[in-house]
Design a protein around this motif. Structure first.
Motif, PDB file in Angstrom:
ATOM      1  N   LEU A 117       0.815  -0.985  -0.007  1.00 34.04           N
ATOM      2  CA  LEU A 117       0.048   0.150  -0.082  1.00 34.04           C
ATOM      3  C   LEU A 117       0.802   1.389  -0.021  1.00 34.04           C
ATOM      4  O   LEU A 117       0.487   2.366  -0.676  1.00 34.04           O
ATOM      5  CB  LEU A 117      -0.898   0.038   1.141  1.00 34.04           C
ATOM      6  CG  LEU A 117      -1.887  -0.982   1.220  1.00 34.04           C
ATOM      7  CD1 LEU A 117      -2.932  -0.959   2.683  1.00 34.04           C
ATOM      8  CD2 LEU A 117      -3.013  -0.832   0.045  1.00 34.04           C
ATOM      9  N   SER A 118       1.966   1.294   0.639  1.00 31.95           N
ATOM     10  CA  SER A 118       2.836   2.575   0.682  1.00 31.95           C
ATOM     11  C   SER A 118       3.449   2.773  -0.510  1.00 31.95           C
ATOM     12  O   SER A 118       3.574   3.840  -0.741  1.00 31.95           O
ATOM     13  CB  SER A 118       4.079   2.198   1.799  1.00 31.95           C
ATOM     14  OG  SER A 118       4.691   1.159   1.534  1.00 31.95           O
ATOM     15  N   GLY A 119       3.652   1.712  -1.302  1.00 29.41           N
ATOM     16  CA  GLY A 119       4.175   1.965  -2.570  1.00 29.41           C
ATOM     17  C   GLY A 119       3.082   2.462  -3.749  1.00 29.41           C
ATOM     18  O   GLY A 119       3.484   3.337  -4.749  1.00 29.41           O
ATOM     19  N   ARG A 120       1.980   2.393  -3.464  1.00 26.35           N
ATOM     20  CA  ARG A 120       0.949   2.747  -4.235  1.00 26.35           C
ATOM     21  C   ARG A 120       0.128   4.183  -3.913  1.00 26.35           C
ATOM     22  O   ARG A 120      -0.441   4.866  -4.663  1.00 26.35           O
ATOM     23  CB  ARG A 120      -0.092   1.556  -4.550  1.00 26.35           C
ATOM     24  CG  ARG A 120       0.686   0.275  -5.032  1.00 26.35           C
ATOM     25  CD  ARG A 120      -0.288  -0.624  -5.355  1.00 26.35           C
ATOM     26  NE  ARG A 120       0.514  -1.760  -5.954  1.00 26.35           N
ATOM     27  CZ  ARG A 120      -0.423  -2.897  -6.619  1.00 26.35           C
ATOM     28  NH1 ARG A 120      -1.645  -2.953  -6.838  1.00 26.35           N
ATOM     29  NH2 ARG A 120       0.381  -3.701  -6.892  1.00 26.35           N
ATOM     30  N   PHE A 121       0.286   4.375  -2.480  1.00 22.49           N
ATOM     31  CA  PHE A 121      -0.469   5.566  -2.199  1.00 22.49           C
ATOM     32  C   PHE A 121       0.598   6.272  -1.171  1.00 22.49           C
ATOM     33  O   PHE A 121       0.821   6.299   0.127  1.00 22.49           O
ATOM     34  CB  PHE A 121      -1.509   5.241  -1.255  1.00 22.49           C
ATOM     35  CG  PHE A 121      -2.815   4.405  -1.961  1.00 22.49           C
ATOM     36  CD1 PHE A 121      -3.475   5.089  -2.784  1.00 22.49           C
ATOM     37  CD2 PHE A 121      -2.539   3.028  -1.513  1.00 22.49           C
ATOM     38  CE1 PHE A 121      -4.521   3.783  -3.247  1.00 22.49           C
ATOM     39  CE2 PHE A 121      -3.545   2.083  -2.374  1.00 22.49           C
ATOM     40  CZ  PHE A 121      -4.545   2.716  -3.155  1.00 22.49           C
ATOM     41  N   PRO A 122       1.398   6.927  -1.892  1.00 19.14           N
ATOM     42  CA  PRO A 122       2.807   7.671  -1.279  1.00 19.14           C
ATOM     43  C   PRO A 122       2.405   8.896  -0.423  1.00 19.14           C
ATOM     44  O   PRO A 122       3.078   9.507   0.365  1.00 19.14           O
ATOM     45  CB  PRO A 122       3.623   8.056  -2.092  1.00 19.14           C
ATOM     46  CG  PRO A 122       2.690   8.089  -3.515  1.00 19.14           C
ATOM     47  CD  PRO A 122       1.576   7.300  -3.477  1.00 19.14           C
ATOM     48  N   ASN A 123       1.040   9.559  -0.536  1.00 14.17           N
ATOM     49  CA  ASN A 123       0.547  10.905  -0.026  1.00 14.17           C
ATOM     50  C   ASN A 123      -0.272  10.338   1.063  1.00 14.17           C
ATOM     51  O   ASN A 123      -1.025  11.356   1.742  1.00 14.17           O
ATOM     52  CB  ASN A 123       0.124  11.734  -1.028  1.00 14.17           C
ATOM     53  CG  ASN A 123       1.141  12.011  -1.903  1.00 14.17           C
ATOM     54  OD1 ASN A 123       2.419  12.417  -1.864  1.00 14.17           O
ATOM     55  ND2 ASN A 123       0.672  12.194  -3.144  1.00 14.17           N
TER      56      ASN A 123
END
Length: 606
Positions: free
Chosen positions: A65-71
């Motif tokens: 998830l952190s790689g796809r939703f960085p903000n």
């Protein structure tokens, strides 16, 4: 021109991102992300909140998830919630472990043994490290009942989350070193919840107060047996900006509360459930906390009216007061609050058996801005008290009455005639309230949206016929009002087209006619509870679900007139159905195959 992509060719990324920010629901965002690859990429960039439940391999899931939703700025991880995950997160282009789907990890874990399989459903220190590495812009983090995380993981994550403002550690068994790390690195921290953090002692909380106390505005502590007055003294010394304090502890005494009252001059919200706190501490709150707006006192057995007199004298800005199981308070204390705190808007009295009619009468005379009143298990409060509320509190919008044996129709009539802006009325087991009072509500309170009359056995059809004039009604609960039958529900169905929730359980005289009228008149109905309705059959149920296409939940246990065919009709007709509660014997194999995930059973096997 037909077939030309005007949006993607004309709108820049910045404008599309702004549009995505206005989509405040997850389904809307998910639908938009499916339009094209560009929209998928931009929607991921604009996503600010993610919620994760007890999923298999949460550590790996966080990395994905952190790689796809960085903000992302708000992350909620709650291991009490069970969330079903999709088989894949998308097309896999690599074969390394970081690209494996959660389902693959679940299968792999199952082969490794039962102990490891259990671990895969719990967030670990490795997951916390992934949070720190991947969500660098995080401002709000909730770790609810994540029992496997330790101080080591919390400290390593805190090093990388310098922008963190809110941290919820409810149920996490972290120690002092982890909390000290939060104080050392998270200098912007404003809100901290430590409920059920049993591994903490005074050492950790003192270190946190020293590190980031200047910014801290909200602190919650409950069931932390090793946190004592020493911690609160540190809070009083270093947290001058504290606005909200919630304490539930038998190990806190006057000394700690006194330190907070003297050291936190802008305190606005105070919730206390501390059996060892006495008048001395509450008197200090009245003297030093002049900005206090919200006060809740639970299970106090060692303080008296002297405390409330001090609150009434010093806390002139008080707007919300909750007194629960405070046995030694009487009318004198409530009168002092009424005279001194004339801006009071919310009042709840729960199990305060020595407070009677005179105390509440003084509220009606002095607190003209009162908008919500809750009286629970108040046996000494009678009709005259609510008559005074009706005369003086014209802006009352919500009234809750539970087990108030001395309150009857005269009181409800006074409220209805005096408080015409009433929107919510909840009455439960008040056996002196009958149809007369509810008729007055229907005739006078035209803005009513929420009505609950549970187990008030003197209320009949004539009451609901009058309620049918409240065309904005959305929520209705008349469970246990056995005198109500078809005529009352039909009147509601014809007069309240916005009705979305209805509970008619244990109405023995309710039949198919009412169900048919509900289908015709209440197309917005989403939830219906009709358990123990012996006269409702498959025929009435079919009329209901045929027209109520938005129906999501239906409870119909112990309805002998409803068969397996009726259950199948509900499942087949309601495309939005999420939960059907019924006996197991009434679910056919075909219905179970078709909608097994939506069906719940009250008793699986007897």
């Amino acid at each position: 021109m037909k077939g030309h992509d005007w949006i993607n060719s004309s709108l820049p990324d910045e404008l599309l991102l702004e549009i995505f920010c206005y989509m405040d629901t997850k389904p809307s965002r998910d639908a938009a992300s499916l339009v094209c690859k560009r929209w998928l990429r931009l929607e991921r960039l604009s996503r600010e909140s993610i919620r994760i439940g007890a999923s298999c391999s949460p550590d790996v899931l966080i990395g994905l998830l952190s790689g796809r939703f960085p903000n992302v700025r708000n992350l909620f991880i709650d291991e009490r919630l069970s969330i079903s995950l999709p088989v894949q997160f998308g097309r896999r282009r690599r074969t390394d472990h970081s690209a494996l789907s959660p389902l693959k990890f679940q299968i792999t874990a199952g082969k490794a043994g039962s102990d490891y399989e259990t671990e895969t459903y719990c967030l670990s220190d490795a997951g916390l490290a992934a949070v720190g590495d991947g969500f660098t812009k995080l401002e709000k983090l909730s770790l609810i009942w994540c029992s496997n995380v330790t101080s080591l993981g919390l400290r390593s994550m805190a090093e990388k989350l310098n922008a963190l403002k809110t941290l919820d550690l409810q149920g996490c068994y972290v120690g002092d070193q982890g909390l000290a790390g939060v104080g050392e690195y998270c200098k912007q921290l404003e809100e901290l919840n430590l409920r059920f953090c049993e591994g903490l002692t005074d050492t950790g909380l003192v270190e946190l107060a020293l590190g980031c106390g200047k910014k801290l505005k909200s602190l919650g502590i409950a069931a932390c047996a090793k946190i004592t007055d020493v911690s609160l003294e540190a809070v009083g010394s270093y947290c001058q900006s504290l606005e909200t304090l919630s304490l539930d502890s038998e190990f806190i005494h006057n000394k700690g509360v006194l330190a907070v009252a003297k050291g936190c001059p802008v305190l606005k919200v105070l919730k206390l459930q501390c059996i060892n706190v006495t008048d001395e501490a509450l008197e200090a709150v009245g003297i030093f906390c002049q900005t206090l707006e919200f006060l809740a006192l639970f299970s106090f057995q060692r303080f008296t009216d002297k405390s409330l007199c001090a609150i009434g004298k010093g806390c002139k800005r008080l707007k919300n007061l909750t007194l629960s199981d405070c046995y030694f308070l009487s009318d004198k204390g409530l009168e002092a609050v009424a005279v001194g705190c004339s801006e009071l808007t919310h009042l709840e009295l729960n199990g305060c058996h020595n407070i009677g009619t005179c105390g509440l009468e003084s509220i009606g005379r002095s607190c003209t801005s009162l908008s919500e009143l809750a009286l629970l298990y108040c046996q000494k409060i009678g009709n005259f008290a609510l008559s005074e509320i009706g005369r003086g509190c014209k802006f009352l919008k919500a009234l809750h009455l539970v087990d108030c044996s001395s309150i009857g129709d005269d009181a409800i009539c006074s409220i209805a005639k005096g408080c015409r802006s009433l929107k919510k009325l909840h009455i439960r087991r008040c056996y002196e309230v009958g149809s007369k009072g509810i008729v007055a509500v229907g005739e006078n309170c035209k803005f009513l949206t929420d009505l609950s009359l549970r187990f008030c056995d003197r209320i009949g059809d004539e009451a609901l016929i009058a309620i049918g004039q409240c065309h904005s009604l959305r929520y209705l609960n008349v469970s246990g009002c056995h005198q109500i039958g078809d005529a009352g529900i039909v009147a509601v169905a014809r007069g309240c087209p916005e009705l979305s929730y209805l509970d008619v359980s244990v109405l023995q005289n309710l039949g198919d006619m009412a169900m048919a009228e509900l289908g015709e008149g209440c197309p917005m109905l989403r939830d219906i509870v009709m358990s123990h309705c012996r006269q409702v059959t498959d025929v009435g149920l079919s009329y209901l679900v045929k027209k109520c296409s938005l129906l999501e939940t239906c409870h119909m246990v112990y309805c002998p007139g409803i068969s397996a065919a009726g259950v199948a009709t509900v499942v087949a007709s309601c495309v939005n159905i999420k939960k059907v509660l019924v006996e197991k014997s009434k679910v056919s194999p075909r219905t179970r195959r078709r909608a097994g995930s939506t069906i719940s059973y009250l008793c699986i096997d007897l």
